[in-house]
Enzyme design. Structure first.
Site, PDB file in Angstrom:
ATOM      1  N   GLY A 188       8.397  52.987  26.799  1.00 38.29           N
ATOM      2  CA  GLY A 188       8.686  51.607  27.166  1.00 38.29           C
ATOM      3  C   GLY A 188       7.544  50.955  27.914  1.00 38.29           C
ATOM      4  O   GLY A 188       6.380  51.350  27.793  1.00 38.29           O
ATOM      5  N   ALA A 190       5.111  49.606  31.050  1.00 36.66           N
ATOM      6  CA  ALA A 190       4.455  50.282  32.176  1.00 36.66           C
ATOM      7  C   ALA A 190       5.184  50.026  33.494  1.00 36.66           C
ATOM      8  O   ALA A 190       5.206  50.896  34.372  1.00 36.66           O
ATOM      9  CB  ALA A 190       3.004  49.813  32.284  1.00 36.66           C
ATOM     10  N   VAL A 192       8.454  49.761  34.074  1.00 38.09           N
ATOM     11  CA  VAL A 192       9.551  50.735  34.182  1.00 38.09           C
ATOM     12  C   VAL A 192       8.989  52.152  34.222  1.00 38.09           C
ATOM     13  O   VAL A 192       9.546  53.029  34.879  1.00 38.09           O
ATOM     14  CB  VAL A 192      10.544  50.570  33.014  1.00 38.09           C
ATOM     15  CG1 VAL A 192      11.688  51.581  33.125  1.00 38.09           C
ATOM     16  CG2 VAL A 192      11.099  49.153  32.983  1.00 38.09           C
ATOM     17  N   GLY A 193       7.875  52.374  33.536  1.00 32.49           N
ATOM     18  CA  GLY A 193       7.240  53.692  33.556  1.00 32.49           C
ATOM     19  C   GLY A 193       6.890  54.130  34.965  1.00 32.49           C
ATOM     20  O   GLY A 193       7.030  55.310  35.318  1.00 32.49           O
ATOM     21  N   GLU A 210       5.261  57.245  27.486  1.00 30.88           N
ATOM     22  CA  GLU A 210       4.650  56.563  26.344  1.00 30.88           C
ATOM     23  C   GLU A 210       4.759  55.069  26.606  1.00 30.88           C
ATOM     24  O   GLU A 210       5.812  54.460  26.416  1.00 30.88           O
ATOM     25  CB  GLU A 210       5.377  56.952  25.050  1.00 30.88           C
ATOM     26  CG  GLU A 210       5.171  58.395  24.642  1.00 30.88           C
ATOM     27  CD  GLU A 210       3.728  58.711  24.282  1.00 30.88           C
ATOM     28  OE1 GLU A 210       2.980  57.767  23.969  1.00 30.88           O
ATOM     29  OE2 GLU A 210       3.346  59.887  24.327  1.00 30.88           O
ATOM     30  N   CYS A 244       4.135  48.988  20.054  1.00 34.95           N
ATOM     31  CA  CYS A 244       3.300  49.333  21.202  1.00 34.95           C
ATOM     32  C   CYS A 244       1.831  49.518  20.843  1.00 34.95           C
ATOM     33  O   CYS A 244       0.958  49.383  21.702  1.00 34.95           O
ATOM     34  CB  CYS A 244       3.837  50.590  21.892  1.00 34.95           C
ATOM     35  SG  CYS A 244       3.886  52.045  20.823  1.00 34.95           S
TER      36      CYS A 244
END
Length: 523
Positions: A188, A190, A192-193, A210, A244
């Protein structure tokens, strides 16, 4: 709200039972997963269409067939991949057994993405199953129809004690991340990453992220423009730009830009007709929030082609922007939509400088016939992956790891790399109760002495043992020589005339073999 603590605890108990460590059990679960895809193909395609208006054939290829082939590859290889792996021996371990044991991590959390809601959720989940983990699958709530389908149908095919599907929004995901997992896989944005990474740090949980980023595309004057335009536009406007690794922006000279736009007009009309909004080959923006975000980016630069929008239909026309500056809003974030800005540069060096001034992208694309130019980008830039003279296609090569670097992600998967991602490689040395080995290693025991230390240092000294790769050939020659000498011995050493073109006796053959062997050694 679901009691996630109870869910994780229940799944952890299932892992502790050892059920998923059985390779045959894993194989059966993968077969069941393949059956899920086959028996529910139309329902899957329908759910994806409702979420993204993704064209049926496109969805069939990228959501269904790719995912099925991934499971088939796991089925074909999991038994072999799960075996302990032998490693090279040294003088110290010559009589021992150093191996790598393939252990599953335990309870794995897979958080999927909405833009490819089946593929990007189920491919990592399948790999986690193949590696022997128990898995909690969290589809994206944004692609709600696909999430509901997975929640309803997957439990009918997979062991419910070991594999669970949980749905929910941001609040539910945050509660889920408060639990202790043994591995987390997230696909998802960055933003939320970073939240996922922070949650994983609490328990020192390893994770794969990812993410994405602004994947640049450089075109020089040597590129075949007809092919270049088609490959870039396909990569950009597939899934209406919500990919993405879609080309995010183009770097090229003004001259190349004019050629690109001229050809792009022809190609886009050929593909989507005079009214692209009516084309069955284009999807829609996922929701109103993303529509508004992407629409605002149209205010950057100048529209060279496209630019129309329809909020009620969540429609944004495939658009090319020119006269774009590095400071424009469209260059400040990942676009994730059907807008392709062009930034002018004078040469490859300027393009590289521009790329390196930003975050490391998930993908980088170079279109050029010059290998020197290609090598320059490979050497002077850093990105998750590179594809030369095409876009996105490197994603389809299972022999290549797919993943990001820096801001575009951590870790990689695809093919065997997926299995390895969800596998802990346990270093193992198996020794014997033999007198020789004990004597050689006895120098480690007290009382210590200089002599003992020197003996140990001699044993553990790193040596170039590359000659060992020739040992099979040496052994073959040695065996042949020994056989020849034995034949001569039993013939009492009588030397034959060696004048006939073909050896008439075993003794004559033996002498000829030894003669050739001596010649080979002299060489």
């Amino acid at each position: 709200m679901t009691d996630y603590k109870e869910v994780v605890s229940s799944v952890r108990n299932s892992f502790a039972s050892g059920k998923t460590k059985n390779v045959q059990f894993r194989i059966q679960q993968l077969k069941n997963l393949l059956r899920f895809y086959n028996e529910n193909a139309e329902k899957i395609l329908d759910a994806v269409y409702k979420d993204l208006r993704k064209p049926n054939l496109e969805a069939k290829l990228v959501e269904l067939e790719v995912t099925k082939q991934d499971v088939e590859q796991l089925l074909n290889n999991v038994a072999e991949w799960a075996k302990p792996e032998k490693v090279s021996k040294t003088i110290v371990t010559m009589m021992e057994e150093p191996i790598i044991v393939k252990d599953p991590y335990g309870v794995v959390l897979v958080i999927g993405s909405w833009n490819y809601p089946v593929q990007l959720t189920m491919m990592p989940a399948a790999a986690a199953i193949a590696a022997g983990n128990c898995v909690i699958i969290k589809p994206s709530e944004v692609s709600s129809n696909t999430a509901k389908l997975l929640e309803e149908y997957l439990p009918k095919y997979l062991d419910q004690e070991c594999y669970r599907v949980v749905c929910g929004g941001a609040q539910e995901t945050q509660e889920l991340l408060k639990q202790k997992f043994d591995y987390i896989f997230y696909t998802g944005a960055a933003t939320v990453g970073r939240i996922v990474r922070e949650a994983s740090n609490k328990f020192l949980t390893p994770c794969t992220l990812e993410l994405g980023g602004k994947s640049p595309t450089y075109i020089d004057g040597t590129a075949d423009m007809d092919i270049t335009v088609r490959r870039i536009l396909w990569g950009k406007f597939t899934n209406l730009g919500q990919t993405c690794i879609a080309p995010d922006y183009i770097l090229c000279t003004k001259e190349v830009e004019k050629k690109f736009i001229s050809k792009a007009r022809e190609v886009l009309k050929e593909w989507y007709g005079e009214k692209p909004q009516d084309s069955p080959c284009l999807g829609r923006i996922i929701n109103e929030r993303h529509f508004k975000r992407v629409s605002r980016l149209l205010e950057s630069g100048k529209v060279a082609f496209g630019g129309s929008t329809d909020e009620k239909d969540l429609w944004i026309e495939p658009t090319i922007l020119v006269d774009v500056e590095a400071t424009d809003p469209v260059m400040q974030e990942e676009i994730f939509g059907p807008i392709l800005p062009i930034v002018n540069v004078d040469n490859a060096f300027e393009a590289i400088k521009f790329i390196n001034a930003g975050e490391k992208p998930l993908a980088l694309y170079v279109f050029s016939k010059s290998r020197d130019v290609t090598d320059l980008f490979l050497q002077e830039t850093s990105s998750g992956g590179v594809c030369v003279n095409d876009t996105i296609m490197h994603f389809s090569v299972d022999e290549l790891p797919f993943g990001g670097v820096g801001n575009s992600g951590i870790g990689a998967y695809h093919g065997k790399f997926s299995f390895d991602t969800f596998t802990h490689k346990k270093s193992t040395l198996i020794r014997k109760f033999d007198a020789i080995g004990e004597h050689l290693g006895s120098g480690r025991y007290p009382p210590y002495s200089e002599q003992k230390v020197n003996r140990l240092l001699f044993l553990i000294k790193k040596r170039n043992l590359s000659f060992l790769k020739y040992m099979p050939y040496i052994a073959t020659f040695a065996a042949g020589a020994a056989t020849a000498l034995f034949i001569i011995y039993i013939n009492k050493g009588k030397q034959p005339a060696l004048v006939t073109p073909v050896p008439q006796t075993w003794n004559e053959f033996a002498y000829r073999y030894l003669s050739k062997l001596r010649h080979a050694v002299r060489l």
